[in-house]
Scaffold this active site. Structure first.
Site, PDB file in Angstrom:
ATOM      1  N   ASP A 168       4.443  49.159  31.503  1.00  0.00           N
ATOM      2  CA  ASP A 168       3.581  49.422  30.347  1.00  0.00           C
ATOM      3  C   ASP A 168       2.595  50.483  30.809  1.00  0.00           C
ATOM      4  O   ASP A 168       1.715  50.216  31.646  1.00  0.00           O
ATOM      5  CB  ASP A 168       2.854  48.135  29.937  1.00  0.00           C
ATOM      6  N   SER A 171       1.932  66.735  20.138  1.00  0.00           N
ATOM      7  CA  SER A 171       2.456  66.728  18.773  1.00  0.00           C
ATOM      8  C   SER A 171       1.819  67.894  18.028  1.00  0.00           C
ATOM      9  O   SER A 171       0.719  68.332  18.375  1.00  0.00           O
ATOM     10  CB  SER A 171       2.084  65.409  18.082  1.00  0.00           C
ATOM     11  N   TYR A 192      -3.449  58.544  15.787  1.00  0.00           N
ATOM     12  CA  TYR A 192      -2.403  59.395  16.373  1.00  0.00           C
ATOM     13  C   TYR A 192      -2.919  60.829  16.539  1.00  0.00           C
ATOM     14  O   TYR A 192      -2.741  61.443  17.611  1.00  0.00           O
ATOM     15  CB  TYR A 192      -1.160  59.362  15.479  1.00  0.00           C
TER      16      TYR A 192
HETATM   17  N1  NAD Z   1       9.702  61.948  16.776  1.00  0.00           N
HETATM   18  C1  NAD Z   1       8.804  62.825  16.349  1.00  0.00           C
HETATM   19  O1  NAD Z   1       8.886  63.330  15.228  1.00  0.00           O
HETATM   20  C2  NAD Z   1       7.675  63.245  17.254  1.00  0.00           C
HETATM   21  C3  NAD Z   1       6.874  64.325  16.842  1.00  0.00           C
HETATM   22  C4  NAD Z   1       5.813  64.717  17.654  1.00  0.00           C
HETATM   23  C5  NAD Z   1       5.580  64.069  18.850  1.00  0.00           C
HETATM   24  N2  NAD Z   1       6.364  63.031  19.229  1.00  0.00           N
HETATM   25  C6  NAD Z   1       6.048  62.363  20.489  1.00  0.00           C
HETATM   26  O2  NAD Z   1       7.199  62.320  21.309  1.00  0.00           O
HETATM   27  C7  NAD Z   1       7.095  61.196  22.194  1.00  0.00           C
HETATM   28  C8  NAD Z   1       8.388  60.406  22.125  1.00  0.00           C
HETATM   29  O3  NAD Z   1       8.525  59.907  20.800  1.00  0.00           O
HETATM   30  P1  NAD Z   1       9.930  59.521  20.162  1.00  0.00           P
HETATM   31  O4  NAD Z   1       9.931  60.075  18.806  1.00  0.00           O
HETATM   32  O5  NAD Z   1      11.015  59.805  21.106  1.00  0.00           O
HETATM   33  O6  NAD Z   1       9.687  57.927  19.984  1.00  0.00           O
HETATM   34  P2  NAD Z   1      10.588  56.675  20.330  1.00  0.00           P
HETATM   35  O7  NAD Z   1       9.916  55.548  19.625  1.00  0.00           O
HETATM   36  O8  NAD Z   1      12.017  56.941  20.106  1.00  0.00           O
HETATM   37  O9  NAD Z   1      10.367  56.508  21.919  1.00  0.00           O
HETATM   38  C9  NAD Z   1       9.133  56.142  22.462  1.00  0.00           C
HETATM   39  C10 NAD Z   1       9.394  55.330  23.718  1.00  0.00           C
HETATM   40  O10 NAD Z   1       8.116  55.018  24.301  1.00  0.00           O
HETATM   41  C11 NAD Z   1       8.205  53.697  24.777  1.00  0.00           C
HETATM   42  N3  NAD Z   1       6.864  53.105  24.882  1.00  0.00           N
HETATM   43  C12 NAD Z   1       6.009  52.820  23.875  1.00  0.00           C
HETATM   44  N4  NAD Z   1       4.913  52.237  24.373  1.00  0.00           N
HETATM   45  C13 NAD Z   1       5.067  52.175  25.712  1.00  0.00           C
HETATM   46  C14 NAD Z   1       4.273  51.674  26.764  1.00  0.00           C
HETATM   47  N5  NAD Z   1       3.073  51.112  26.535  1.00  0.00           N
HETATM   48  N6  NAD Z   1       4.735  51.777  28.029  1.00  0.00           N
HETATM   49  C15 NAD Z   1       5.952  52.338  28.279  1.00  0.00           C
HETATM   50  N7  NAD Z   1       6.753  52.812  27.316  1.00  0.00           N
HETATM   51  C16 NAD Z   1       6.307  52.727  26.049  1.00  0.00           C
HETATM   52  C17 NAD Z   1       9.049  52.970  23.745  1.00  0.00           C
HETATM   53  O11 NAD Z   1       9.566  51.738  24.248  1.00  0.00           O
HETATM   54  C18 NAD Z   1      10.106  53.998  23.443  1.00  0.00           C
HETATM   55  O12 NAD Z   1      11.223  53.863  24.305  1.00  0.00           O
HETATM   56  C19 NAD Z   1       5.867  60.417  21.748  1.00  0.00           C
HETATM   57  O13 NAD Z   1       4.775  60.736  22.591  1.00  0.00           O
HETATM   58  C20 NAD Z   1       5.634  60.924  20.353  1.00  0.00           C
HETATM   59  O14 NAD Z   1       4.288  60.793  19.953  1.00  0.00           O
HETATM   60  C21 NAD Z   1       7.406  62.593  18.454  1.00  0.00           C
END
Ligand code: NAD
Length: 253
Positions: free
Chosen positions: A63, A142, A155
């Site tokens: 975590d 982001s 966020y």
């Molecule tokens: N998907 C989008 O549109 C988007 C856009 C901009 C930024 N992001 C950023 O990209 C990154 C990845 O997002 P994603 O879309 O792949 O999301 P996702 O939900 O597919 O993956 C996020 C991962 O983070 C893990 N996680 C969450 N809390 C955690 C913790 N406390 N300790 C360890 N692991 C933890 C989750 O278990 C998950 O596997 C994030 O930082 C997100 O903010 C995503």
């Protein structure tokens, strides 16, 4: 020969979405990758898939809001790989709510997972990157770290913090040969994006279609973002630090 042969990397949030694609792309370029996530089964599946393709990977449950877990993740990578030179802070969560609707616990969780984790992982990793003469840290921000967005107060705050923490860390650790950069994705097709539709109580297909409205007229793929991370951790970006690379199909152009 891969562009990252000999590199040793940690990818947080590596079990899903952008983190999973990043772990695969870095491993495909030759890096040994420690896949770190709350979701151990997911992290193990990602590591196993990398190994099946001939790459080098291990999985670790952590975590990233907890200091002891971040320390343990770094130690696990050091034990397995004999050193560490690359860190990708990708773990993230979102809560779609404005100031009135957002619960204090959700503010704390979003700030802890998205922003505090960047500090904690760097706290434990930077001395080891410095010990091997430098390395690269990529923080996943982001577009909403560069502009505001609706019903996403915590966020937006957390991702604004990531963008400026990237600059601060680049200044602090550049003299140790450590480059610190940020990738700011636009809407990318991952479980997080689909969860946003549920949180907002809107139709998922309509939400995804609206999210694809941008100059390049589609959602991002996790691989679109992973390729930007690959560039930033590679020697091709040897004089790039403190910067945020927007990868969003022109969404905030
Ligand atoms: N998907 C989008 O549109 C988007 C856009 C901009 C930024 N992001 C950023 O990209 C990154 C990845 O997002 P994603 O879309 O792949 O999301 P996702 O939900 O597919 O993956 C996020 C991962 O983070 C893990 N996680 C969450 N809390 C955690 C913790 N406390 N300790 C360890 N692991 C933890 C989750 O278990 C998950 O596997 C994030 O930082 C997100 O903010 C995503």
């Amino acid at each position: 020969m891969g562009t990252l042969d000999g590199r040793r990397a940690i990818v947080t949030g590596g079990a899903s979405g952008i983190g999973r694609a990043t772990a695969a792309v870095l491993a495909g370029a030759g890096a040994a990758v420690c896949v770190v996530d709350l979701d151990l089964a997911g992290a193990e599946a990602v590591a196993a898939a990398i190994r099946e393709r001939g790459g080098r990977a291990i999985a670790m449950r952590a975590d990233v809001t907890r200091d002891a877990d971040c320390r343990a993740a770094v130690e696990r990578a050091l034990d397995a790989f004999g050193g560490l030179d690359t860190l990708v802070n990708c773990a993230g969560v979102i809560r779609r709510a404005n100031a009135v609707d957002l619960a204090e616990a959700d503010w704390d969780r979003v700030m802890d997972v998205n922003a505090k984790s960047v500090y904690l992982m760097a706290h434990h990793a930077v001395p080891h990157l410095a010990a091997v003469g430098g390395g690269a840290i990529v923080n996943i921000g982001s577009g909403w770290g560069l502009k505001g967005g609706p019903d996403a107060l915590a966020y937006c705050a957390s991702k604004g913090a990531v963008v400026n923490m990237t600059r601060a860390m680049a200044i602090d650790h550049g003299p140790q040969g450590i480059r610190v950069t940020c990738v700011a994705p636009g809407d990318t097709d991952t479980p997080m994006l689909r969860a946003e539709a549920r949180q907002l109580g809107v139709d998922e297909a309509a939400f995804l279609a609206e999210s694809a409205e941008r100059p390049l007229a589609r959602l991002g793929t996790p691989d679109d973002i992973a390729q930007a991370v690959l560039y930033l951790v590679s020697d091709a970006a040897a004089w790039v630090t403190g910067t945020t690379l927007v990868v969003d199909g022109g969404g905030i152009a």
